[in-house]
Design a protein around this motif. Structure first.
Motif, short mmCIF file in Angstrom:
data_model
loop_
_atom_site.label_atom_id
_atom_site.label_comp_id
_atom_site.label_asym_id
_atom_site.label_seq_id
_atom_site.Cartn_x
_atom_site.Cartn_y
_atom_site.Cartn_z
N SER A 379 0.86 -1.19 0.00
CA SER A 379 0.00 0.00 0.00
C SER A 379 0.89 1.24 0.00
CB SER A 379 -0.91 0.01 1.22
OG SER A 379 -1.78 -1.10 1.21
N ASN A 381 0.92 4.18 1.17
CA ASN A 381 1.28 4.96 2.35
C ASN A 381 2.27 4.24 3.28
OD1 ASN A 381 -0.38 3.15 3.67
ND2 ASN A 381 -1.63 4.70 4.68
N THR B 49 -7.70 -0.83 -5.67
CA THR B 49 -6.75 -0.07 -6.48
C THR B 49 -6.54 1.33 -5.89
OG1 THR B 49 -7.46 -1.25 -8.44
CG2 THR B 49 -6.21 0.77 -8.80
N CYS B 50 -7.63 2.02 -5.64
CA CYS B 50 -7.52 3.39 -5.16
C CYS B 50 -7.33 3.47 -3.64
CB CYS B 50 -8.75 4.20 -5.55
SG CYS B 50 -8.91 4.38 -7.34
N GLN B 52 -6.38 1.07 -1.57
CA GLN B 52 -5.23 0.28 -1.14
C GLN B 52 -5.59 -0.85 -0.16
OE1 GLN B 52 -1.57 1.54 -2.30
NE2 GLN B 52 -3.23 1.74 -3.78
N ALA B 53 -4.70 -1.85 -0.13
CA ALA B 53 -4.95 -3.06 0.66
C ALA B 53 -5.13 -2.75 2.14
CB ALA B 53 -3.80 -4.05 0.45
N ASN B 54 -4.44 -1.73 2.64
CA ASN B 54 -4.55 -1.41 4.07
C ASN B 54 -5.57 -0.30 4.34
OD1 ASN B 54 -3.26 0.90 3.21
ND2 ASN B 54 -1.41 0.62 4.45
N GLY B 56 -5.49 2.63 3.52
CA GLY B 56 -4.82 3.91 3.80
C GLY B 56 -4.93 4.93 2.68
N GLY B 57 -5.49 4.52 1.52
CA GLY B 57 -5.59 5.45 0.40
C GLY B 57 -4.23 5.80 -0.16
N VAL B 58 -4.19 6.84 -1.00
CA VAL B 58 -2.93 7.31 -1.58
C VAL B 58 -2.79 8.79 -1.23
CG1 VAL B 58 -1.63 7.66 -3.72
CG2 VAL B 58 -3.13 5.67 -3.48
#
Lengths: 415, 143
Positions: A379, A381, B49-50, B52-54, B56-58
């Motif tokens: 991810s 972050n 995709t946007c 995220q797996a955790n 947490g976003g981008v």
């Protein structure tokens, strides 16, 4: 009693001063992996979202901060071997910063400003910038306005497309492309303005090149006398067209492209993308493509192609003489690191492409890695630092900015 | 004797209460667990995709789903973000994000309920489940 109080104050002050000078001193081994003979140090830290960076001729480093509440430009004053942070100025977000002909230029997401430099090459009146360009489109997505100059007093500004692929509904699964993509009228290209004319807007400038989705890294190549740019390629081929692209294809494709631009060039976004595996320009699925159908040859080819989604945020042609001969006139690229690759993200490094006679002369390679602080980023972050800006110091060292924690790295070569 | 009776009465109360509570918790968690599992599959296909797996976003681009008022707050508002999409670039936990959220209205009521239940109970979040009927009601109000 009073003297004790003074002593206490003195001790406290000394501690603060010592701590302060420690912060400003170069910190060795920031965890980067470099080619043999190179070493890295941290020259500044915790600046905020440090985007692009630029040196003045005295060796002071200007850093453009994005989304800063305490000023959008900070100067790191050179003290020979270290830098001293000076108060920030410029109350606007943004990415672009450059020095040209006695002025510091900096961009917000809608304007380009400039500040007169004094004989110390410092900004004497930070509260009164001149507005060089105004009224540029900012609809959130791809809004950073990166800047570069040629040798003829022209200013080049990237105006990114406020869309992924000009779909009727942006990023909507299966939505087809808008006919004659209207975004290209005011964005999705590089605009040329006069460096020394104030209050210019679209009508005063020229759309120098079009069909470029979003360029963050760009640099004028003094050998070829042309502008080179790094495009951020389109996202989400699999998410939007799952019947045409597997998740794995979508991770690799399309290429992040380096283009050499001449006036009126068209790189073809949103109608095509470059497939670095087939080495072909392929029609975008939004415009009837199937992953194989080739695009019209009127669109330009990239000068170099890289794996998908790594987000090239800075480009710098190395003109120094500190680094070994192979680096001379070659291109350094700061890859910010991906988010739409599955199952593992890529990038988060500085790459190098050797150049000969103004053309790439060999495969690209990783020059500096380890910014993320982990080998595997799942991810985005999780990355502790992300390379975003590049600058060449007066002694030929390469400086890299990071917009996660605001760290500035110095990379030098020792013979 | 009186004391004993009182004790028996009290114990019975406790035990009935505990049993009722146990039964209802078990029932909810079985439903929630299966909804969370189904929601994870939806998340992996359409959201990861946007966001995220955790979760947490981008940074600067796509918002996080971790302990935000949008995720943990009013369910109807959250359901509507999925049904209608979002392009207001509103502040989320003090930061703004540049990309648009496309509408996910092609998902079924159950898929939306499942994925929201998953998101509201993952990445450190803890909030009540969203059920398909909630989504059906919200969808009916959109013209």
């Amino acid at each position: 009693m009073k003297s004790l109080k003074i002593l206490k104050t003195f001790i406290l002050l000394s501690t603060v001063l010592l701590a302060h000078s420690y912060v400003n001193a170069q910190q060795a081994s920031p965890g980067l992996t470099l080619p043999a003979g190179f070493k890295a140090s941290v020259v500044a830290d915790k600046l905020g979202k440090a985007r692009h960076i630029a040196f003045n001729s005295k060796g002071d480093l200007f850093v453009k901060l994005d989304r800063s509440k305490n000023g959008g430009i900070v100067m790191l004053k050179s003290n020979g071997n270290s830098f001293e942070q000076t108060p920030a100025f410029g109350n606007y977000s943004g990415t672009g910063i450059a020095i040209h002909d006695g002025y510091l230029y900096a961009s917000s997401n809608k304007e380009v400003f400039r500040y007169k430099l004094n004989d110390q090459q410092q900004v004497s009146d930070p509260s009164k910038p001149e507005t060089v360009v105004t009224g540029l489109i900012d609809r959130g997505q791809h809004n950073s306005k990166s800047i570069a100059f040629d040798n003829d007093d022209n200013l080049y500004v990237n105006i990114g497309a406020y869309s992924n692929s000009c779909q009727q509904k942006d990023r909507q699964k299966g939505s087809m492309g808008r006919e004659g993509c209207p975004i290209l009228d005011s964005a999705g290209g590089i605009w040329q303005f006069k460096a020394d004319k104030l209050n210019q807007t679209y009508g005063d400038g020229t759309r120098y090149a079009t069909g470029l989705r979003n360029v963050v890294g760009l640099d004028w190549n003094k050998q070829t006398n042309t502008l080179f740019v790094m495009q951020h390629g389109r996202d989400q081929l699999h998410d939007l067209f799952p019947d045409l692209y597997t998740e794995q294809q979508s991770a690799e494709l399309p290429a992040e492209c380096m283009y050499e631009l001449k006036k009126d060039d068209n790189a073809g976004w949103p109608y095509l993308y470059y497939d670095q595996l087939q080495k072909k320009k392929i029609v975008a699925p939004e415009y009837g493509g199937d992953g194989k159908k080739e695009a019209d040859n009127k669109y330009i080819d990239p000068a170099a192609a890289f794996p998908g989604h790594m987000a090239p945020n800075a480009l710098l042609f190395y003109t120094g003489s500190q680094f070994p001969e192979k680096y001379k006139n070659g291109a350094f690229i700061a890859f910010h690191g991906s988010w739409n690759r599955s199952p593992q993200q890529e990038g988060y490094f500085v790459a190098f492409v050797p150049f000969k006679d103004g053309k790439p002369a060999g495969d690209w390679e990783i020059f500096a890695k380890g910014f993320a602080g982990t080998d595997k980023v799942v991810s985005t972050n999780e990355a502790q630092h992300r390379p975003c800006g590049l600058a060449q110091g007066p002694d030929g060292s390469l400086y890299v900015s990071d917009d996660v924690k605001g760290t500035i790295y110095k990379i030098s070569y020792q013979k | 004797m009186r004391f004993f009776l009182a004790f028996v009465f009290l114990s019975t109360c406790f035990s009935i209460n505990a049993q009722t509570k146990k039964a209802s918790t078990a029932k909810t968690s079985v439903t929630a667990v299966s909804s969370i599992a189904a929601g994870k599959a939806v998340y992996t296909q359409y959201c990861v995709t946007c966001h995220q797996a955790n979760g947490g976003g981008v940074p600067n681009l796509n918002p996080p789903l971790i302990k935000t008022s949008q995720v943990l707050g009013e369910k109807t508002k959250l359901i509507n973000i999925l049904l209608k999409g979002l392009d207001t670039h509103e502040e989320i936990n003090g930061d703004t994000y540049e990309n648009v959220m496309p509408s996910q209205s092609f998902l079924t009521d159950k898929q939306i309920a499942d994925v929201l239940t998953y998101v509201r109970n993952s990445f450190g979040n803890k909030a009540s489940a969203v059920v398909a009927a909630d989504v059906k009601t919200a969808r009916a109000k959109i013209k």
